[in-house]
Design a protein around this motif. Structure first.
Motif, PDB file in Angstrom:
ATOM      1  N   ASN A  36      31.228  31.205  37.897  1.00 36.95           N
ATOM      2  CA  ASN A  36      30.087  31.734  37.160  1.00 36.95           C
ATOM      3  C   ASN A  36      29.807  33.166  37.615  1.00 36.95           C
ATOM      4  O   ASN A  36      28.932  33.435  38.444  1.00 36.95           O
ATOM      5  N   PHE A  37      30.540  34.099  37.025  1.00 41.71           N
ATOM      6  CA  PHE A  37      30.592  35.478  37.495  1.00 41.71           C
ATOM      7  C   PHE A  37      29.224  36.135  37.615  1.00 41.71           C
ATOM      8  O   PHE A  37      28.942  36.844  38.577  1.00 41.71           O
ATOM      9  N   ASP A  38      28.346  35.913  36.649  1.00 41.74           N
ATOM     10  CA  ASP A  38      27.092  36.686  36.645  1.00 41.74           C
ATOM     11  C   ASP A  38      26.135  36.282  37.757  1.00 41.74           C
ATOM     12  O   ASP A  38      25.136  36.960  37.984  1.00 41.74           O
ATOM     13  N   THR A  39      26.429  35.210  38.475  1.00 37.25           N
ATOM     14  CA  THR A  39      25.571  34.808  39.594  1.00 37.25           C
ATOM     15  C   THR A  39      26.077  35.332  40.937  1.00 37.25           C
ATOM     16  O   THR A  39      25.485  35.023  41.980  1.00 37.25           O
ATOM     17  N   TYR A  40      27.167  36.111  40.884  1.00 37.80           N
ATOM     18  CA  TYR A  40      27.763  36.630  42.112  1.00 37.80           C
ATOM     19  C   TYR A  40      27.541  38.135  42.219  1.00 37.80           C
ATOM     20  O   TYR A  40      27.619  38.865  41.212  1.00 37.80           O
ATOM     21  N   ASP A  41      27.312  38.600  43.430  1.00 42.58           N
ATOM     22  CA  ASP A  41      27.389  40.026  43.707  1.00 42.58           C
ATOM     23  C   ASP A  41      28.854  40.455  43.621  1.00 42.58           C
ATOM     24  O   ASP A  41      29.754  39.716  44.021  1.00 42.58           O
ATOM     25  N   VAL A  42      29.075  41.652  43.092  1.00 40.63           N
ATOM     26  CA  VAL A  42      30.428  42.187  42.984  1.00 40.63           C
ATOM     27  C   VAL A  42      30.553  43.405  43.888  1.00 40.63           C
ATOM     28  O   VAL A  42      29.650  44.261  43.905  1.00 40.63           O
ATOM     29  N   ASN A  43      31.643  43.467  44.606  1.00 41.33           N
ATOM     30  CA  ASN A  43      31.850  44.547  45.562  1.00 41.33           C
ATOM     31  C   ASN A  43      33.260  45.109  45.439  1.00 41.33           C
ATOM     32  O   ASN A  43      34.189  44.396  45.055  1.00 41.33           O
ATOM     33  N   TRP A  44      33.394  46.358  45.790  1.00 40.34           N
ATOM     34  CA  TRP A  44      34.708  46.974  45.983  1.00 40.34           C
ATOM     35  C   TRP A  44      34.812  47.376  47.460  1.00 40.34           C
ATOM     36  O   TRP A  44      33.899  48.022  47.997  1.00 40.34           O
ATOM     37  N   PHE A  45      35.942  46.994  48.049  1.00 40.77           N
ATOM     38  CA  PHE A  45      36.258  47.371  49.419  1.00 40.77           C
ATOM     39  C   PHE A  45      37.536  48.201  49.399  1.00 40.77           C
ATOM     40  O   PHE A  45      38.291  48.185  48.424  1.00 40.77           O
ATOM     41  N   ARG A  46      37.797  48.893  50.473  1.00 43.35           N
ATOM     42  CA  ARG A  46      39.074  49.581  50.616  1.00 43.35           C
ATOM     43  C   ARG A  46      39.561  49.481  52.058  1.00 43.35           C
ATOM     44  O   ARG A  46      38.747  49.356  52.986  1.00 43.35           O
TER      45      ARG A  46
ATOM     46  N   ALA B 271      43.926  54.430  49.955  1.00 38.78           N
ATOM     47  CA  ALA B 271      43.713  53.103  50.526  1.00 38.78           C
ATOM     48  C   ALA B 271      44.153  52.053  49.530  1.00 38.78           C
ATOM     49  O   ALA B 271      44.415  52.354  48.361  1.00 38.78           O
ATOM     50  N   VAL B 272      44.195  50.815  49.994  1.00 42.13           N
ATOM     51  CA  VAL B 272      44.282  49.678  49.085  1.00 42.13           C
ATOM     52  C   VAL B 272      42.849  49.262  48.763  1.00 42.13           C
ATOM     53  O   VAL B 272      42.034  49.071  49.663  1.00 42.13           O
ATOM     54  N   TYR B 273      42.562  49.147  47.473  1.00 41.30           N
ATOM     55  CA  TYR B 273      41.222  48.806  47.013  1.00 41.30           C
ATOM     56  C   TYR B 273      41.197  47.344  46.562  1.00 41.30           C
ATOM     57  O   TYR B 273      42.082  46.898  45.822  1.00 41.30           O
ATOM     58  N   PHE B 274      40.154  46.631  46.997  1.00 39.28           N
ATOM     59  CA  PHE B 274      40.015  45.214  46.703  1.00 39.28           C
ATOM     60  C   PHE B 274      38.694  44.954  45.973  1.00 39.28           C
ATOM     61  O   PHE B 274      37.644  45.454  46.407  1.00 39.28           O
ATOM     62  N   CYS B 275      38.730  44.161  44.933  1.00 37.47           N
ATOM     63  CA  CYS B 275      37.482  43.684  44.364  1.00 37.47           C
ATOM     64  C   CYS B 275      37.119  42.366  45.040  1.00 37.47           C
ATOM     65  O   CYS B 275      37.985  41.633  45.517  1.00 37.47           O
TER      66      CYS B 275
ATOM     67  N   SER C 132      26.883  33.625  48.775  1.00 35.38           N
ATOM     68  CA  SER C 132      26.964  32.803  49.970  1.00 35.38           C
ATOM     69  C   SER C 132      26.800  31.316  49.640  1.00 35.38           C
ATOM     70  O   SER C 132      25.875  30.948  48.894  1.00 35.38           O
ATOM     71  N   PRO C 133      27.685  30.438  50.178  1.00 33.61           N
ATOM     72  CA  PRO C 133      28.753  30.734  51.126  1.00 33.61           C
ATOM     73  C   PRO C 133      30.110  31.045  50.485  1.00 33.61           C
ATOM     74  O   PRO C 133      31.097  31.184  51.184  1.00 33.61           O
ATOM     75  N   SER C 134      30.162  31.162  49.154  1.00 36.35           N
ATOM     76  CA  SER C 134      31.433  31.393  48.471  1.00 36.35           C
ATOM     77  C   SER C 134      31.774  32.875  48.444  1.00 36.35           C
ATOM     78  O   SER C 134      30.881  33.724  48.301  1.00 36.35           O
ATOM     79  N   GLU C 135      33.074  33.161  48.510  1.00 34.65           N
ATOM     80  CA  GLU C 135      33.551  34.541  48.447  1.00 34.65           C
ATOM     81  C   GLU C 135      34.983  34.539  47.942  1.00 34.65           C
ATOM     82  O   GLU C 135      35.805  33.740  48.387  1.00 34.65           O
ATOM     83  N   TYR C 136      35.266  35.441  47.012  1.00 33.82           N
ATOM     84  CA  TYR C 136      36.595  35.530  46.423  1.00 33.82           C
ATOM     85  C   TYR C 136      37.083  36.970  46.481  1.00 33.82           C
ATOM     86  O   TYR C 136      36.288  37.907  46.355  1.00 33.82           O
ATOM     87  N   TRP C 137      38.426  37.110  46.602  1.00 39.72           N
ATOM     88  CA  TRP C 137      39.034  38.433  46.722  1.00 39.72           C
ATOM     89  C   TRP C 137      40.146  38.618  45.706  1.00 39.72           C
ATOM     90  O   TRP C 137      40.872  37.676  45.382  1.00 39.72           O
ATOM     91  N   GLY C 138      40.286  39.850  45.243  1.00 40.75           N
ATOM     92  CA  GLY C 138      41.449  40.219  44.467  1.00 40.75           C
ATOM     93  C   GLY C 138      42.623  40.508  45.381  1.00 40.75           C
ATOM     94  O   GLY C 138      42.493  40.518  46.612  1.00 40.75           O
ATOM     95  N   GLN C 139      43.774  40.783  44.772  1.00 43.61           N
ATOM     96  CA  GLN C 139      45.000  40.983  45.538  1.00 43.61           C
ATOM     97  C   GLN C 139      45.122  42.396  46.085  1.00 43.61           C
ATOM     98  O   GLN C 139      45.955  42.648  46.962  1.00 43.61           O
ATOM     99  N   GLY C 140      44.311  43.301  45.593  1.00 42.37           N
ATOM    100  CA  GLY C 140      44.347  44.683  46.044  1.00 42.37           C
ATOM    101  C   GLY C 140      45.214  45.551  45.151  1.00 42.37           C
ATOM    102  O   GLY C 140      46.212  45.090  44.587  1.00 42.37           O
ATOM    103  N   THR C 141      44.799  46.808  45.029  1.00 37.68           N
ATOM    104  CA  THR C 141      45.567  47.777  44.258  1.00 37.68           C
ATOM    105  C   THR C 141      45.618  49.092  45.045  1.00 37.68           C
ATOM    106  O   THR C 141      44.603  49.533  45.598  1.00 37.68           O
ATOM    107  N   GLN C 142      46.796  49.686  45.087  1.00 34.24           N
ATOM    108  CA  GLN C 142      46.999  50.889  45.895  1.00 34.24           C
ATOM    109  C   GLN C 142      46.496  52.121  45.158  1.00 34.24           C
ATOM    110  O   GLN C 142      46.829  52.333  43.984  1.00 34.24           O
ATOM    111  N   VAL C 143      45.713  52.923  45.852  1.00 34.31           N
ATOM    112  CA  VAL C 143      45.296  54.230  45.359  1.00 34.31           C
ATOM    113  C   VAL C 143      45.815  55.270  46.355  1.00 34.31           C
ATOM    114  O   VAL C 143      45.510  55.197  47.543  1.00 34.31           O
TER     115      VAL C 143
END
Length: 115
Positions: free
Chosen positions: A27-37, A91-95, A100-111
């Protein structure tokens, strides 16, 4: 659950890239979305966040005024628009989606920012 990123690549300093992340399986709209690198030899660091239910956004000081985060809850997507790129943005950028307590990650994309 799937998080699929796209949009990375090689760009010259001062250029722009647009990273996208498509979310499915939760349920995407109930999650905070972040980008990390993660730069070579360094840990993973937060770049930008967009709160659940189209909540507020923030970007870290290192990219403020250059990067923008947005989300579309109807399309289950999030975008990181990166302008005025610098070599130190390489960097490699990850969505990431977090409720909480669930967390999901993308595979990363190189920039890579280089002349």
């Amino acid at each position: 659950v799937h998080l699929v990123e796209s949009g990375g690549g090689l760009v010259q300093p001062g250029g722009s890239l647009r990273l996208s992340c498509t979310f499915s399986g939760f349920n995407f709209d109930t999650y905070d979305v972040n980008w990390f690198r993660q730069a070579p030899g360094k840990g993973r660091a937060l770049v930008a966040s967009a709160g659940a239910f189209n909540g507020g956004t923030l970007v870290v000081s290192a990219v403020k005024g250059r990067f923008t985060i947005s989300r579309d809850n109807d399309k289950n997507t999030a975008v990181l628009q990166m302008n005025s790129l610098k070599p130190e943005d390489t960097a490699v950028y990850f969505c990431n989606a977090r409720r909480s307590p669930s967390e999901y990650w993308g595979q990363g994309t190189q920039v890579t920012v280089s002349s």
